[in-house]
Write a protein that holds these residues in place. Sequence first.
Motif, PDB file in Angstrom:
ATOM      1  N   LEU A  13      42.875 102.033  44.033  1.00 35.35           N
ATOM      2  CA  LEU A  13      43.498 102.774  42.714  1.00 35.35           C
ATOM      3  C   LEU A  13      42.969 104.201  42.801  1.00 35.35           C
ATOM      4  O   LEU A  13      44.000 104.749  42.136  1.00 35.35           O
ATOM      5  CB  LEU A  13      42.438 101.934  41.974  1.00 35.35           C
ATOM      6  CG  LEU A  13      42.746 100.443  41.293  1.00 35.35           C
ATOM      7  CD1 LEU A  13      41.887  99.869  40.380  1.00 35.35           C
ATOM      8  CD2 LEU A  13      44.301 100.265  40.717  1.00 35.35           C
ATOM      9  N   SER A  14      41.928 104.588  43.210  1.00 33.19           N
ATOM     10  CA  SER A  14      41.820 106.022  43.046  1.00 33.19           C
ATOM     11  C   SER A  14      42.694 106.799  43.862  1.00 33.19           C
ATOM     12  O   SER A  14      43.150 107.925  43.616  1.00 33.19           O
ATOM     13  CB  SER A  14      40.162 106.348  43.100  1.00 33.19           C
ATOM     14  OG  SER A  14      39.961 106.039  44.644  1.00 33.19           O
ATOM     15  N   GLU A  15      43.155 106.326  44.729  1.00 36.38           N
ATOM     16  CA  GLU A  15      43.932 106.897  45.708  1.00 36.38           C
ATOM     17  C   GLU A  15      45.440 107.236  45.074  1.00 36.38           C
ATOM     18  O   GLU A  15      45.900 108.533  44.790  1.00 36.38           O
ATOM     19  CB  GLU A  15      44.518 106.255  47.145  1.00 36.38           C
ATOM     20  CG  GLU A  15      45.248 106.998  47.873  1.00 36.38           C
ATOM     21  CD  GLU A  15      45.657 106.118  49.239  1.00 36.38           C
ATOM     22  OE1 GLU A  15      44.632 105.737  49.950  1.00 36.38           O
ATOM     23  OE2 GLU A  15      46.967 106.297  49.823  1.00 36.38           O
ATOM     24  N   TYR A  16      45.901 106.211  44.436  1.00 31.72           N
ATOM     25  CA  TYR A  16      47.059 105.928  43.573  1.00 31.72           C
ATOM     26  C   TYR A  16      47.005 107.001  42.282  1.00 31.72           C
ATOM     27  O   TYR A  16      47.967 107.540  41.773  1.00 31.72           O
ATOM     28  CB  TYR A  16      47.922 104.856  43.348  1.00 31.72           C
ATOM     29  CG  TYR A  16      48.310 104.402  44.598  1.00 31.72           C
ATOM     30  CD1 TYR A  16      49.607 105.023  45.101  1.00 31.72           C
ATOM     31  CD2 TYR A  16      47.773 103.273  45.402  1.00 31.72           C
ATOM     32  CE1 TYR A  16      50.253 104.469  46.276  1.00 31.72           C
ATOM     33  CE2 TYR A  16      48.487 102.922  46.582  1.00 31.72           C
ATOM     34  CZ  TYR A  16      49.630 103.499  46.986  1.00 31.72           C
ATOM     35  OH  TYR A  16      50.314 103.138  48.320  1.00 31.72           O
ATOM     36  N   GLN A  17      45.646 106.832  41.858  1.00 27.56           N
ATOM     37  CA  GLN A  17      45.311 107.494  40.765  1.00 27.56           C
ATOM     38  C   GLN A  17      45.547 109.085  40.599  1.00 27.56           C
ATOM     39  O   GLN A  17      46.144 109.854  39.846  1.00 27.56           O
ATOM     40  CB  GLN A  17      44.008 107.299  40.023  1.00 27.56           C
ATOM     41  CG  GLN A  17      43.752 106.571  38.852  1.00 27.56           C
ATOM     42  CD  GLN A  17      42.406 106.436  38.482  1.00 27.56           C
ATOM     43  OE1 GLN A  17      41.558 105.684  39.222  1.00 27.56           O
ATOM     44  NE2 GLN A  17      41.968 106.705  37.343  1.00 27.56           N
ATOM     45  N   LYS A  18      44.967 109.471  42.040  1.00 31.49           N
ATOM     46  CA  LYS A  18      45.087 110.822  42.173  1.00 31.49           C
ATOM     47  C   LYS A  18      46.559 111.493  42.449  1.00 31.49           C
ATOM     48  O   LYS A  18      47.167 112.297  41.911  1.00 31.49           O
ATOM     49  CB  LYS A  18      44.461 111.050  43.529  1.00 31.49           C
ATOM     50  CG  LYS A  18      43.754 112.462  43.795  1.00 31.49           C
ATOM     51  CD  LYS A  18      42.750 112.427  44.874  1.00 31.49           C
ATOM     52  CE  LYS A  18      43.212 111.816  46.313  1.00 31.49           C
ATOM     53  NZ  LYS A  18      42.086 111.719  47.095  1.00 31.49           N
ATOM     54  N   ARG A  19      47.433 110.471  43.163  1.00 33.75           N
ATOM     55  CA  ARG A  19      48.735 110.655  43.491  1.00 33.75           C
ATOM     56  C   ARG A  19      49.583 110.853  42.320  1.00 33.75           C
ATOM     57  O   ARG A  19      50.325 111.939  41.742  1.00 33.75           O
ATOM     58  CB  ARG A  19      49.217 109.957  44.314  1.00 33.75           C
ATOM     59  CG  ARG A  19      48.724 110.007  45.903  1.00 33.75           C
ATOM     60  CD  ARG A  19      49.738 109.031  46.601  1.00 33.75           C
ATOM     61  NE  ARG A  19      49.341 108.696  47.888  1.00 33.75           N
ATOM     62  CZ  ARG A  19      49.979 108.154  48.709  1.00 33.75           C
ATOM     63  NH1 ARG A  19      51.141 107.601  48.394  1.00 33.75           N
ATOM     64  NH2 ARG A  19      49.251 107.926  49.943  1.00 33.75           N
TER      65      ARG A  19
END
Lengths: 156, 156
Positions: free
Chosen positions: A21-27
């Motif tokens: 989730l934090s990967e896609y949140q960042k993107r």
Amino acid sequence: MLKLEIISIGTAYPAWIKDALSEYQKRLGNQCKLSLKEIPIVKNNKKGNSSEKKLEEGNRIESFIDRSSYIVAMDQKGSQWTSESLAKKLVAWSLSKSKFQFLIGGPEGLSSAVLDRSDIIWSLSKLTLPHALARLVLLEQLYRAFMINNKHPYHR
Amino acid sequence: MLKLEIISIGTAYPAWIKDALSEYQKRLGNQCKLSLKEIPIVKNNKKGNSSEKKLEEGNRIESFIDRSSYIVAMDQKGSQWTSESLAKKLVAWSLSKSKFQFLIGGPEGLSSAVLDRSDIIWSLSKLTLPHALARLVLLEQLYRAFMINNKHPYHR
């Protein structure tokens, strides 16, 4: 900048889903103003049967609903879209609204009260996805939709 | 014990997907004999256009196909099933076969040659999922199907 809010029931997740989730949140955070709200599930010992739990969880979700936003309920009762059609819908919704709220229920699903006050009901798949995975697919698809609208090679 | 093999194109994944896969591999590994085969994608500098890449990746997949197994191609052209109907299909397939192979293409998708020699084509969703996420959803659904067939409360 568009505001996207994902409101979901459930707060306990394995470590990998937090990383994902934090990967896609960042993107996605570079494309819009994104916020993720996690609402605790109603415990078994508090409300006995599953329809009471669903109702109570629905009330908790409703307390976060912003009347000025476009409300998308995630539910298997909804219709399915392709990633391309999601991208077009984001553009269409943004003509009248600057904030979208995506609602994901817990294991019991969303209450009828929540479904009734949503602007649209969207089903990711005919499959029953665990809600943690549904949220991950949703984030990836929202990111993909922005990439489609930006004509970015992420989506081919 | 049933043998399940997931053959997919692509070998580079973020850390979270490896953690996620190994969680479901562990769970599913108690229900069946599971193996995951990862085939490298065809590099851009080797084959120029995407149909040549798809063809070559298809050949690589075909070299792993076991004629005695039941072959399921994962492709958006296929039909969608509910989790309950997947559970029923696993039972039905196991009446005649003891090994199932699930094939997941790379960004180019599966070649027609691979689709033609598959026993069935299954679509997870109308959405375009990244293949890493497709593989995760597949593993979770296979685990869920075993739980449905075992009448385990994981799936309600």
